[in-house]
Every structure is written in structure tokens, then in C-alpha cells.
Design an enzyme around this catalytic site. Structure first.
Site, PDB file in Angstrom:
ATOM      1  N   ASP A  13       0.856  -1.199   0.000  1.00 52.11           N
ATOM      2  CA  ASP A  13       0.000   0.000   0.000  1.00 52.11           C
ATOM      3  C   ASP A  13       0.890   1.246   0.000  1.00 52.11           C
ATOM      4  O   ASP A  13       0.867   2.053   0.937  1.00 52.11           O
ATOM      5  CB  ASP A  13      -0.954   0.020   1.207  1.00 52.11           C
ATOM      6  CG  ASP A  13      -0.223   0.141   2.546  1.00 52.11           C
ATOM      7  OD1 ASP A  13      -0.803   0.741   3.470  1.00 52.11           O
ATOM      8  OD2 ASP A  13       0.933  -0.345   2.649  1.00 52.11           O
ATOM      9  N   ASP A  18       6.765   0.867   1.979  1.00 48.32           N
ATOM     10  CA  ASP A  18       6.428  -0.134   0.955  1.00 48.32           C
ATOM     11  C   ASP A  18       7.314   0.056  -0.277  1.00 48.32           C
ATOM     12  O   ASP A  18       7.771  -0.911  -0.885  1.00 48.32           O
ATOM     13  CB  ASP A  18       4.979   0.019   0.500  1.00 48.32           C
ATOM     14  CG  ASP A  18       3.978  -0.085   1.619  1.00 48.32           C
ATOM     15  OD1 ASP A  18       3.831   0.892   2.364  1.00 48.32           O
ATOM     16  OD2 ASP A  18       3.363  -1.156   1.758  1.00 48.32           O
ATOM     17  N   ASN A  42      -2.415   2.995   3.193  1.00 45.01           N
ATOM     18  CA  ASN A  42      -1.861   4.312   3.556  1.00 45.01           C
ATOM     19  C   ASN A  42      -2.643   5.443   2.891  1.00 45.01           C
ATOM     20  O   ASN A  42      -2.743   6.542   3.440  1.00 45.01           O
ATOM     21  CB  ASN A  42      -0.395   4.387   3.126  1.00 45.01           C
ATOM     22  CG  ASN A  42       0.511   3.632   4.071  1.00 45.01           C
ATOM     23  OD1 ASN A  42       0.360   3.728   5.282  1.00 45.01           O
ATOM     24  ND2 ASN A  42       1.426   2.852   3.520  1.00 45.01           N
ATOM     25  N   THR A 126       2.591  -6.058   3.018  1.00 42.86           N
ATOM     26  CA  THR A 126       3.123  -4.941   3.818  1.00 42.86           C
ATOM     27  C   THR A 126       2.075  -3.841   3.994  1.00 42.86           C
ATOM     28  O   THR A 126       2.407  -2.696   4.311  1.00 42.86           O
ATOM     29  CB  THR A 126       4.384  -4.342   3.168  1.00 42.86           C
ATOM     30  OG1 THR A 126       4.025  -3.795   1.889  1.00 42.86           O
ATOM     31  CG2 THR A 126       5.471  -5.388   3.010  1.00 42.86           C
ATOM     32  N   PHE A 167      -1.400   0.040  12.317  1.00 42.72           N
ATOM     33  CA  PHE A 167      -2.228   0.476  11.200  1.00 42.72           C
ATOM     34  C   PHE A 167      -2.683  -0.667  10.276  1.00 42.72           C
ATOM     35  O   PHE A 167      -3.863  -0.766   9.939  1.00 42.72           O
ATOM     36  CB  PHE A 167      -1.505   1.546  10.380  1.00 42.72           C
ATOM     37  CG  PHE A 167      -2.289   1.950   9.152  1.00 42.72           C
ATOM     38  CD1 PHE A 167      -1.962   1.431   7.907  1.00 42.72           C
ATOM     39  CD2 PHE A 167      -3.379   2.799   9.253  1.00 42.72           C
ATOM     40  CE1 PHE A 167      -2.702   1.777   6.776  1.00 42.72           C
ATOM     41  CE2 PHE A 167      -4.126   3.149   8.139  1.00 42.72           C
ATOM     42  CZ  PHE A 167      -3.794   2.626   6.894  1.00 42.72           C
ATOM     43  N   ASN A 168      -1.754  -1.505   9.809  1.00 43.34           N
ATOM     44  CA  ASN A 168      -2.124  -2.512   8.805  1.00 43.34           C
ATOM     45  C   ASN A 168      -3.218  -3.454   9.301  1.00 43.34           C
ATOM     46  O   ASN A 168      -4.086  -3.885   8.541  1.00 43.34           O
ATOM     47  CB  ASN A 168      -0.902  -3.335   8.382  1.00 43.34           C
ATOM     48  CG  ASN A 168       0.021  -2.571   7.459  1.00 43.34           C
ATOM     49  OD1 ASN A 168      -0.384  -1.578   6.844  1.00 43.34           O
ATOM     50  ND2 ASN A 168       1.272  -2.997   7.386  1.00 43.34           N
ATOM     51  N   HIS A 241       9.512   0.180   8.447  1.00 48.24           N
ATOM     52  CA  HIS A 241       8.723  -1.010   8.773  1.00 48.24           C
ATOM     53  C   HIS A 241       8.822  -2.119   7.700  1.00 48.24           C
ATOM     54  O   HIS A 241       9.266  -3.217   7.987  1.00 48.24           O
ATOM     55  CB  HIS A 241       7.246  -0.639   8.912  1.00 48.24           C
ATOM     56  CG  HIS A 241       6.950   0.446   9.890  1.00 48.24           C
ATOM     57  ND1 HIS A 241       7.059   0.298  11.262  1.00 48.24           N
ATOM     58  CD2 HIS A 241       6.516   1.718   9.688  1.00 48.24           C
ATOM     59  CE1 HIS A 241       6.702   1.415  11.859  1.00 48.24           C
ATOM     60  NE2 HIS A 241       6.367   2.296  10.928  1.00 48.24           N
ATOM     61  N   ASP A 242       8.368  -1.833   6.494  1.00 45.75           N
ATOM     62  CA  ASP A 242       8.066  -2.895   5.532  1.00 45.75           C
ATOM     63  C   ASP A 242       9.262  -3.691   5.027  1.00 45.75           C
ATOM     64  O   ASP A 242       9.162  -4.914   4.859  1.00 45.75           O
ATOM     65  CB  ASP A 242       7.292  -2.299   4.343  1.00 45.75           C
ATOM     66  CG  ASP A 242       5.919  -1.802   4.765  1.00 45.75           C
ATOM     67  OD1 ASP A 242       5.332  -0.978   4.044  1.00 45.75           O
ATOM     68  OD2 ASP A 242       5.425  -2.238   5.829  1.00 45.75           O
TER      69      ASP A 242
END
Ligand code: RIB
Ligand code: CA
Length: 315
Positions: A13, A18, A42, A126, A167-168, A241-242
């Protein structure tokens, strides 16, 4: 003898982090990127799809890129524009993409790719898990064809979109429930791990020195991402993060995991979307996830920089 590249489907996203996951997956010799599928997260699907095409064009991606689910399965849509901006990939200026969307829906591309495989594909989400969950429900035969799921999402401790939820997962908790209860081997890169991957000026400086267009794009993305992460969370450097999903897949020695049972909260007024991680095994439920707990930080950044160096050097 070198192991054959790991076949993966990357579900994204974009999203600044990402975009870096796409950079890593597209160029690393240990990865055979079979498809990039895009989900709303996102930003709206229209924006995350456009962002995916812009990144795909910048990195010379040759695999199919397909747009998928524009809404979560049940809840109302939420987006993370405070972190990723109005476009979802604010910071760099992109030209017209040279890569076009595949004509298939991402859910169908996931299904077709998995059914045609020998059960040797890793699914790497992700973003919110809407595409993956929909594919599992539309064609249950794919579930056993998934070798492993390596996802960015959740948290044992503090959330980031609510005090309880990351969030995800929060963006589509019901989809997360489908995926976490699928029975497939699952590795969870939660915030407890990804908040160790803080992309500071030293890292950005090392990447800029690589002197290639993708490294420059990384730096421009991170400079925007750093500003919003500081504004919203007070982070001195943004958690990347991803790409931790790719790091584990390519070199599992970079990350320590702990097997535990993870439930998704679907009813809590204040905890909806939380990954309830049974760290001490008090529920007696069998583990359904390997949850990442410790990152070898120096070696992780060496991995990121060495991989981005594969995009060459100008001049
Ligand atoms: O909570 C962080 C996650 O949410 C990352 O995947 C980021 O890209 C957003 O999707
Ligand atoms: Ca993401």
C-alpha cells in the site's frame, strides 16, 4: 551451492516504506518477485496504485502490478495521510509512469499465481490484509499453496494508529483474522521489531553515496518520511517497517523471532484491531505466528545499503 531465489508475491500500500520493500524485492538475487499486488491502506487505492506504478517505473520492475481491494472487508476505510502525505508517497517528484497496471484484479492475480505454482511461493503483505484475505475466501485452494506468509503488521506492545492497534491490522481487522487463522506458517514483523529499524541521517547519507537513481529516490522518500514520523510520533528517525519482511526472508539471521499464538481483537471498543500476542503462552493455544522480537541493527542497514548498491553507480 546457492539456494534458488525465493518466489514471492509482494502485496503493498505504498507508502514510503512499501516503496523501499519494492526496491529490495525487485533487485535482490535471492528473490524471484512474481507479482506486486496493491491494496488500499496508507492512501486510497487510486493513489496507492499510482504510487506502485511510479516506484515500479523507477526501479525497472518487470513483473505484473495489479490493483486490488479498494475497501476493507467490513469496517469503514481509514488512511494514514498524516504519515505518507496527500499522495501517499509525498516528497519525490515522479514523471509519468512507464509501467501500466495489469488488467487483472489483484485478488485474481494472487489466486492465479498461487494455483499455477508448486506451493513454493511466499506471500509478503506490507499493507492491510484485504487482498490476501479475499483471495483465500474466493479460492480456498490457494491456502495450502502458500509456502509461508511474511507480513508487516501488528504489535505485542504499543500500537501506532490507536494505543492498542498497528495500522495494517487496524485498517482491516477482519482480513487479518482470516490470514492469522489460515493455518499457514506466518512470520509477523510487528512494531516491536520495526521500531528498531530507525532510518537516521547516517543511513540516508550512506545510501546517497551509492550514486544511483534508486538510492536518490530512497533518500528523498526517507527525508519526507522522517519529517512526518517526527511530527506525529516524535521519532528522531523513522522506523523503516516494511523492508524488514524482505530482510527476514533473505537473511533470517538478521532477525530473532518467538513462536506464540496471536489473536485479532474484533470487538473491543478501545482495542479493535489489536494483535493479542500470547508471549508467555498463558492461553494454552498453539502458536500460529513467529513474531519478530530482535533486529541485528548494524547488519540490517548493511543489508539495505548493499542491496540498493545493486542498482549500480552513475557515471
Ligand atoms: O504501521 C506501519 C505500516 O502501516 C507500514 O506498512 C506502513 O506502510 C503502513 O502501511
Ligand atoms: Ca505498508
Amino acid at each position: 551451492m546457492t539456494a534458488p531465489p525465493r518466489k514471492i508475491i509482494l502485496d503493498v500500500d505504498p507508502g514510503h516504506d512499501d516503496a523501499v520493500a519494492m526496491m529490495i524485492a525487485a533487485v535482490h538475487p535471492a528473490v524471484d518477485l512474481r507479482a506486486v499486488t496493491v491494496v488500499a491502506g496508507n492512501q486510497t487505492l487510486e493513489k496507492t496504485a499510482r504510487n506502485a506504478l511510479n516506484v515500479a517505473s523507477a526501479i525497472g520492475l518487470t513483473c505484473p502490478v495489479a490493483a486490488g481491494m479498494s475497501r476493507p472487508l467490513v469496517r469503514e476505510q481509514v488512511i494514514a495521510d498524516d504519515i505518507h502525505g496527500v499522495s501517499g508517497l509525498d516528497g519525490p517528484v515522479f514523471g509519468e509512469p512507464t509501467v501500466a497496471l495489469d488488467g487483472r484484479h489483484a485478488v485474481d492475480l494472487i489466486i492465479e499465481t498461487l494455483l499455477a505454482s508448486d506451493g513454493d511461493i511466499t506471500v509478503v503483505p506490507t499493507g492491510p490484509l484485504t487482498n490476501v484475505a479475499m483471495a483465500m475466501r474466493k479460492e480456498p485452494r490457494i491456502v495450502e499453496r502458500i509456502e509461508r506468509i511474511v507480513l508487516m503488521g501488528g504489535a505485542c506492545q504499543l500500537g501506532n494508529f490507536t494505543p492498542a492497534a498497528e495500522f495494517n491490522i487496524y485498517a482491516d481487522p477482519e482480513a487479518a483474522q482470516v490470514v492469522f487463522s489460515s493455518g499457514r506458517p506466518l512470520v509477523m514483523m510487528g512494531l516491536d521489531l520495526t521500531r528498531q529499524a530507525l532510518c537516521g541521517p547516517d543511513v540516508i547519507g550512506r545510501v546517497r553515496k551509492l550514486g544511483n537513481p534508486v538510492a536518490r529516490l530512497f533518500a528523498e522518500l526517507m527525508e519526507f518520511f522522517a519529517a512526518t514520523q517526527k511530527e506525529v510520533f516524535g521519532w528522531e528517525a523513522p522506523p523503516l517497517h516494511d523492508p524488514t519482511t524482505l530482510a527476514w526472508l533473505i537473511d533470517p539471521t538478521l532477525i530473532t523471532t518467538k513462536a506464540m499464538h496471536v489473536d485479532i481483537e474484533l470487538r473491543g471498543e478501545h482495542t479493535y484491531g489489536r494483535t493479542c500476542c500470547d508471549w508467555y503462552g498463558v492461553t494454552g493455544k498453539a502458536p500460529n505466528a513467529d513474531v519478530a522480537v530482535k533486529l541485528d541493527v548494524p547488519r540490517f542497514w548493511d543489508f539495505i545499503i548493499e542491496t540498493l548498491a545493486l542498482y549500480g553507480r552513475e557515471g
